[in-house]
Design an enzyme around this catalytic site. Structure first.
Site, PDB file in Angstrom:
ATOM      1  N   PRO A   1      34.948  45.373  47.573  1.00 53.60           N
ATOM      2  CA  PRO A   1      35.199  45.144  48.999  1.00 53.60           C
ATOM      3  C   PRO A   1      36.433  44.262  49.218  1.00 53.60           C
ATOM      4  O   PRO A   1      36.641  43.290  48.484  1.00 53.60           O
ATOM      5  CB  PRO A   1      33.923  44.432  49.470  1.00 53.60           C
ATOM      6  CG  PRO A   1      32.873  44.856  48.507  1.00 53.60           C
ATOM      7  CD  PRO A   1      33.571  45.028  47.180  1.00 53.60           C
TER       8      PRO A   1
ATOM      9  N   GLY B   1      38.249  38.661  45.065  1.00 52.97           N
ATOM     10  CA  GLY B   1      39.498  38.673  44.287  1.00 52.97           C
ATOM     11  C   GLY B   1      39.992  40.048  43.869  1.00 52.97           C
ATOM     12  O   GLY B   1      40.765  40.147  42.903  1.00 52.97           O
ATOM     13  N   GLY B   2      39.586  41.099  44.573  1.00 48.86           N
ATOM     14  CA  GLY B   2      39.963  42.461  44.160  1.00 48.86           C
ATOM     15  C   GLY B   2      41.469  42.667  44.062  1.00 48.86           C
ATOM     16  O   GLY B   2      41.960  43.227  43.083  1.00 48.86           O
TER      17      GLY B   2
ATOM     18  N   LYS C   1      35.720  38.969  40.730  1.00 56.24           N
ATOM     19  CA  LYS C   1      35.234  37.662  40.254  1.00 56.24           C
ATOM     20  C   LYS C   1      34.269  37.080  41.261  1.00 56.24           C
ATOM     21  O   LYS C   1      34.274  37.443  42.448  1.00 56.24           O
ATOM     22  CB  LYS C   1      36.383  36.685  40.016  1.00 56.24           C
ATOM     23  CG  LYS C   1      37.342  36.425  41.202  1.00 56.24           C
ATOM     24  CD  LYS C   1      36.903  35.392  42.201  1.00 56.24           C
ATOM     25  CE  LYS C   1      37.949  35.173  43.304  1.00 56.24           C
ATOM     26  NZ  LYS C   1      37.435  34.615  44.543  1.00 56.24           N
TER      27      LYS C   1
ATOM     28  N   ASP D   1      44.951  33.212  42.539  1.00 55.20           N
ATOM     29  CA  ASP D   1      43.854  33.724  41.696  1.00 55.20           C
ATOM     30  C   ASP D   1      44.349  34.703  40.630  1.00 55.20           C
ATOM     31  O   ASP D   1      43.579  35.083  39.738  1.00 55.20           O
ATOM     32  CB  ASP D   1      42.820  34.474  42.556  1.00 55.20           C
ATOM     33  CG  ASP D   1      41.968  33.533  43.393  1.00 55.20           C
ATOM     34  OD1 ASP D   1      42.043  32.310  43.183  1.00 55.20           O
ATOM     35  OD2 ASP D   1      41.230  34.031  44.260  1.00 55.20           O
TER      36      ASP D   1
HETATM   37  P1  ATP Z   1      40.537  35.944  47.131  1.00 58.25           P
HETATM   38  O1  ATP Z   1      39.098  35.712  46.886  1.00 58.25           O
HETATM   39  O2  ATP Z   1      41.341  36.122  45.864  1.00 58.25           O
HETATM   40  O3  ATP Z   1      41.161  34.966  48.061  1.00 58.25           O
HETATM   41  P2  ATP Z   1      39.812  38.314  48.640  1.00 58.25           P
HETATM   42  O4  ATP Z   1      38.900  38.925  47.658  1.00 58.25           O
HETATM   43  O5  ATP Z   1      39.177  37.623  49.790  1.00 58.25           O
HETATM   44  O6  ATP Z   1      40.781  37.343  47.887  1.00 58.25           O
HETATM   45  P3  ATP Z   1      41.405  40.706  48.577  1.00 58.25           P
HETATM   46  O7  ATP Z   1      40.423  41.814  48.636  1.00 58.25           O
HETATM   47  O8  ATP Z   1      42.034  40.414  47.277  1.00 58.25           O
HETATM   48  O9  ATP Z   1      40.765  39.388  49.209  1.00 58.25           O
HETATM   49  O10 ATP Z   1      42.538  41.029  49.697  1.00 58.25           O
HETATM   50  C1  ATP Z   1      43.228  40.029  50.360  1.00 58.25           C
HETATM   51  C2  ATP Z   1      44.370  40.639  51.176  1.00 58.25           C
HETATM   52  O11 ATP Z   1      45.318  41.251  50.308  1.00 58.25           O
HETATM   53  C3  ATP Z   1      43.939  41.708  52.163  1.00 58.25           C
HETATM   54  O12 ATP Z   1      44.458  41.336  53.415  1.00 58.25           O
HETATM   55  C4  ATP Z   1      44.597  42.986  51.719  1.00 58.25           C
HETATM   56  O13 ATP Z   1      45.124  43.753  52.775  1.00 58.25           O
HETATM   57  C5  ATP Z   1      45.746  42.513  50.820  1.00 58.25           C
HETATM   58  N1  ATP Z   1      45.956  43.393  49.644  1.00 58.25           N
HETATM   59  C6  ATP Z   1      47.124  43.781  49.132  1.00 58.25           C
HETATM   60  N2  ATP Z   1      46.951  44.554  48.039  1.00 58.25           N
HETATM   61  C7  ATP Z   1      45.635  44.660  47.844  1.00 58.25           C
HETATM   62  C8  ATP Z   1      44.835  45.330  46.874  1.00 58.25           C
HETATM   63  N3  ATP Z   1      45.373  46.030  45.862  1.00 58.25           N
HETATM   64  N4  ATP Z   1      43.512  45.216  46.982  1.00 58.25           N
HETATM   65  C9  ATP Z   1      42.959  44.469  47.972  1.00 58.25           C
HETATM   66  N5  ATP Z   1      43.654  43.847  48.920  1.00 58.25           N
HETATM   67  C10 ATP Z   1      44.989  43.918  48.869  1.00 58.25           C
END
Ligand code: ATP
Length: 298
Positions: free
Chosen positions: A95, A101-102, A12, A137
């Site tokens: 990434p 939000g991956g 997202k 999220d």
């Molecule tokens: P958001 O924007 O939703 O706050 P983000 O995109 O910054 O999140 P993510 O990539 O979702 O961050 O990862 C956040 C944390 O979740 C990381 O520290 C990661 O180690 C942990 N994590 C646990 N499971 C997953 C997964 N399937 N994919 C990505 N990160 C994961």
């Protein structure tokens, strides 16, 4: 592995994000505009008699019970009492820790997929209460498309606006930012958004059929730029590439440029990539396309 389901978990963008304040429980209250895009992780699920097994290719993500995929599957099992298991293979393309939000998307797609495969029958309504336990999220990724998110981002209001002609160029600095760290860096004195919502002005323009990207803003960009110098570099590079608007997503450090001309976006992405940036050319996934994009048959 001959998977029972091959699915995509889309990332997202937060097209805008305003921090309203801190709630009594310590969480930050926000106003944000979510949009799903066609950059996605791949998930392959095979049914198993009893065990929950995860294989992942991403060295940045935990492989065991801390992975949001396993947490989602475990929570569904605990809630419904189902005893079946699953072998899940996750290929990370989004990434990690970039504000895209991956992990939340992986969790939501796991919930939706296993609710079907295990025939637990919770449906979107039942899954929503599980999703919010996994992260603020996660509920959004049960719906996708363009949505206003209030509260911690879990109170969702679908928005009818067509962004299908918009192309996004993402620049993702190679640095992982912790969402909770960026929120705790946030300083209320730096923002006036609680009183003067620029997101509201964006809505008014979108409803009038004249999307004014200039109204959008992300209150977390200042704190993120203090921790990751790549944020400012990405912003400058996208501005120089002729982006119509440049914004940071979530708690960063991913920054995206909004392009109204597809060819200009392609050229910008190619040039930024050649200059050494980690880039992605993306389009919006609407709510109408969402279920099919993920890979569900209905
Ligand atoms: P958001 O924007 O939703 O706050 P983000 O995109 O910054 O999140 P993510 O990539 O979702 O961050 O990862 C956040 C944390 O979740 C990381 O520290 C990661 O180690 C942990 N994590 C646990 N499971 C997953 C997964 N399937 N994919 C990505 N990160 C994961």
């Amino acid at each position: 592995m001959s998977p029972a389901a091959l699915l995509r978990c889309p990332a997202k963008l937060n097209l805008g994000l305003e921090v309203v304040g801190v709630m009594p429980d310590g969480y930050h209250e926000i106003r944000t505009l979510f949009q799903t895009i066609d950059l996605a992780d791949d998930l392959a699920i095979e049914l198993h008699d009893s065990e929950l097994l995860l294989e992942t290719d991403g060295s940045d993500v935990p492989s065991g019970h801390d992975n949001l995929v396993v947490r989602a599957a475990s929570l569904l099992r605990e809630t419904t009492g189902v005893e079946q298991g699953a072998r899940i293979r996750l290929s990370k393309l989004v990434p990690v820790g970039a504000g895209l939000g991956g992990g939340s998307s992986d969790a939501a797609v796991t919930l939706m997929a296993l609710d079907r495969l295990w025939e637990t029958g919770l449906g979107l309504r039942g899954l929503s209460s599980l999703a919010v336990q996994l992260g603020a999220d996660v509920p959004y990724f049960l719906h996708g498309g363009l949505c206003l998110g209030l509260g911690r981002g879990e109170k969702l209001f679908p928005v009818q606006s067509d962004l299908s002609k918009t192309v996004f160029v993402l620049v993702c600095p190679r640095q992982i930012l912790s969402t909770s760290q960026i929120y705790s860096d946030w300083d209320a004195r730096l923002t006036s958004s609680a009183k003067d919502s620029r997101l509201r002005r964006f809505f008014a323009s979108a409803l009038a059929g004249q999307v004014e990207w200039g109204h959008l803003h992300n209150d977390l960009e200042g704190p993120a730029a203090q921790r990751a110098e790549g944020v400012l570099a990405a912003r400058s590079a996208l501005c120089e590439s002729g982006a119509h608007a440049v914004l940071m997503s979530g708690s960063g450090p991913a920054v995206f440029g909004v392009f109204l001309e597809p060819q200009q976006a392609k050229d910008a992405e190619r040039n930024l990539s050649a200059a050494g940036h980690r880039t992605y050319l993306c389009r919006a996934i609407s709510r109408a396309e969402y279920v099919e994009f993920i890979g569900f048959q209905d």
